[in-house]
Design an enzyme around this catalytic site. Sequence first.
Site, PDB file in Angstrom:
ATOM      1  CG  HIS A  76      24.744  24.058  84.464  1.00 44.87           C
ATOM      2  ND1 HIS A  76      23.782  23.919  85.452  1.00 44.87           N
ATOM      3  CD2 HIS A  76      24.155  24.743  83.458  1.00 44.87           C
ATOM      4  CE1 HIS A  76      22.658  24.479  85.037  1.00 44.87           C
ATOM      5  NE2 HIS A  76      22.856  24.996  83.837  1.00 44.87           N
ATOM      6  CG  HIS A  90       6.461  21.361  89.422  1.00 50.05           C
ATOM      7  ND1 HIS A  90       7.186  22.517  89.252  1.00 50.05           N
ATOM      8  CD2 HIS A  90       7.269  20.350  89.028  1.00 50.05           C
ATOM      9  CE1 HIS A  90       8.370  22.205  88.751  1.00 50.05           C
ATOM     10  NE2 HIS A  90       8.455  20.902  88.617  1.00 50.05           N
ATOM     11  CB  SER A 120      21.656  36.436  80.845  1.00 50.26           C
ATOM     12  OG  SER A 120      21.120  35.236  81.325  1.00 50.26           O
ATOM     13  CG  HIS A 132      20.524  33.096  87.402  1.00 53.60           C
ATOM     14  ND1 HIS A 132      19.825  33.898  88.291  1.00 53.60           N
ATOM     15  CD2 HIS A 132      20.269  33.586  86.175  1.00 53.60           C
ATOM     16  CE1 HIS A 132      19.168  34.818  87.620  1.00 53.60           C
ATOM     17  NE2 HIS A 132      19.411  34.650  86.346  1.00 53.60           N
ATOM     18  CG  HIS A 147      22.180  34.822 101.450  1.00 50.25           C
ATOM     19  ND1 HIS A 147      21.081  35.451 100.924  1.00 50.25           N
ATOM     20  CD2 HIS A 147      22.062  33.521 101.085  1.00 50.25           C
ATOM     21  CE1 HIS A 147      20.325  34.572 100.281  1.00 50.25           C
ATOM     22  NE2 HIS A 147      20.902  33.384 100.367  1.00 50.25           N
ATOM     23  CG  ASN A 186      19.212  38.495  84.119  1.00 54.65           C
ATOM     24  OD1 ASN A 186      18.097  38.754  84.559  1.00 54.65           O
ATOM     25  ND2 ASN A 186      19.611  38.931  82.956  1.00 54.65           N
ATOM     26  CB  THR A 187      22.045  43.095  85.976  1.00 49.24           C
ATOM     27  OG1 THR A 187      23.311  43.054  85.301  1.00 49.24           O
ATOM     28  CG2 THR A 187      22.246  42.645  87.417  1.00 49.24           C
ATOM     29  NE  ARG A 188      15.138  41.769  83.855  1.00 46.58           N
ATOM     30  CZ  ARG A 188      15.370  40.920  84.847  1.00 46.58           C
ATOM     31  NH1 ARG A 188      16.485  40.203  84.882  1.00 46.58           N
ATOM     32  NH2 ARG A 188      14.506  40.772  85.830  1.00 46.58           N
TER      33      ARG A 188
END
Lengths: 321, 321
Positions: free
Chosen positions: B117, B221, B113, B127, B191, B129-131
């Site tokens: 910044h 929100h 992960s 960001h 992309h 992340n692979t799992r």
Amino acid sequence: MKKPLSGTIPDIAANQKRATAWFRELRDQICAEFEALEDVLIGTQRDQPPGRFERKAWTREGGGGGEMSLMRGRVFEKVGVNISTVHGEFSEALRREVPGAEKDPRFWASGISLVAHMQSPLVPAVHMNTRMIVLGSPHVGTPEERSDDLAGGRARSVSGGSVLPTIKHWFGGGTDLTPMFPNNADTEDFHAALKGCCDRFSPEYYTKYKKWCDEYFYLKHRDEPRGVGGIFYDYLDSGEPEKDFFFTRAVGETFLSIYPELVRRHMNEPWSNTEREQQLIKRGRYVEFNLLYDRGTRFGLQTGGNTEAILMSLPPEVKWP
Amino acid sequence: MKKPLSGTIPDIAANQKRATAWFRELRDQICAEFEALEDVLIGTQRDQPPGRFERKAWTREGGGGGEMSLMRGRVFEKVGVNISTVHGEFSEALRREVPGAEKDPRFWASGISLVAHMQSPLVPAVHMNTRMIVLGSPHVGTPEERSDDLAGGRARSVSGGSVLPTIKHWFGGGTDLTPMFPNNADTEDFHAALKGCCDRFSPEYYTKYKKWCDEYFYLKHRDEPRGVGGIFYDYLDSGEPEKDFFFTRAVGETFLSIYPELVRRHMNEPWSNTEREQQLIKRGRYVEFNLLYDRGTRFGLQTGGNTEAILMSLPPEVKWP
């Protein structure tokens, strides 16, 4: 008209009117007091102009609305004082979370909410919030419309008939102090004021609500408390609605008597860059609590509350170094 | 030994070994590449020393552990690259949330992960992340112990008998870009790289995983996306475990090919204080997303993960003015 029994619909309607008016009055008193503190600064940042609250009204799509008051000052780096009175229906998810909402999803809620982040790392941050909640309210509308409708103890049911609906109502709230560098005198005076307030209503309140506060304002993932505590209460329905309102009112008055005193005590003391850095890091914990755990924040965002008002609690500047 | 059928226990065990080793290898490659970027800065902050990663291992009380790598540099203001391999049992609450976990609460999870910044508001935050996740694993322990135990396709059941347990396993992950000031060239190149990666495995992956990313990284929100998207996939079990591993590997390789390129493109451009202020505010949205919505953060904090590692994703400096 004398109330025949405590806890009847007229009692509740009377409390809705009183509470709504009180939250507004308390807001005005707090804003005036905080602006007065801005005026008397003689310490660091005294060359800045004293802050003044800016006010902004908003309406909620599902019913009701509120008013935000925000000040970015030289003592109060960022302080939001929000009042709101909203009504509507809980979402499916919230019906399961709120006790009593499964049967009837209608709610009415009025409250005041305040979070202050201070310029000086030597002045504690603070939170205060009190609210009145009514579930299964037979008529939604303005408080005036509601009390007209409810005054005689008659109310329309959901289907439009004339049976009395089941109504649940309660008060909740509290206040807690988050100093960056706790000191015994401040902590003791804050708690003594709250204990004095509680003891006027019940010998059990302070112990019970202090414990609730300690448990609620706890960062489980860091295994640390948010600050030095205070009181937190919820679902308060003692069977004497008028007493519950006066307790909630007393909590606001107590906040107004003790917090400005603590600000005055420290606002003119000089601080170091190191202390400021520690303040910015401590504020990160505040953000973590509000976004990960705070029920008011989650409730507000889930019920289509005003995002700007809800997130006004977030500190102006934060570090996670 | 040739695998008799895809998706058998030996296949899964082989993937657990490969995935764990790959996440570590990818971590090393990323850290080396990011440190190299620190060395070649000629823009703002070039008078600061180039950053270097600091590494810290941790063990998890319930089983397993991980390694954090954190760099505070002159290009990367704060970047965390974490790997971990953990196992244990889901809590009651998580059993209801994770598909398939109701029957058997045991899990094994390994992953990498990363959140970066950047000093410059002109360089996008990112960001990745692979799992790999295994549910109902018949034996928890080190990957070596597991594969020894599983190599023959035999496994102990919970009760100590010799029946084959039900095993579910999948890969998940993705990468998404959060520029402060989006520009078409960066967005398109990011992309295009991901599409190229996806298309090598399935003509459907890119469209599907781009959409999933757009939906997942969305701040409800605020009614706004976190950034300009990327790809997000989860529960990937195509029936060909080896292919799924190689796709996950390709996502990491693609990240490593495109993100440093975008950093190089902008890291030496001068920026203004106004741009920096906007960056600090945009970072607040990142915090809101991670603490309010991010499943990895919530999963990690709820399964007794390492708080320091999980919250390493939070930006070094943030403003909510």
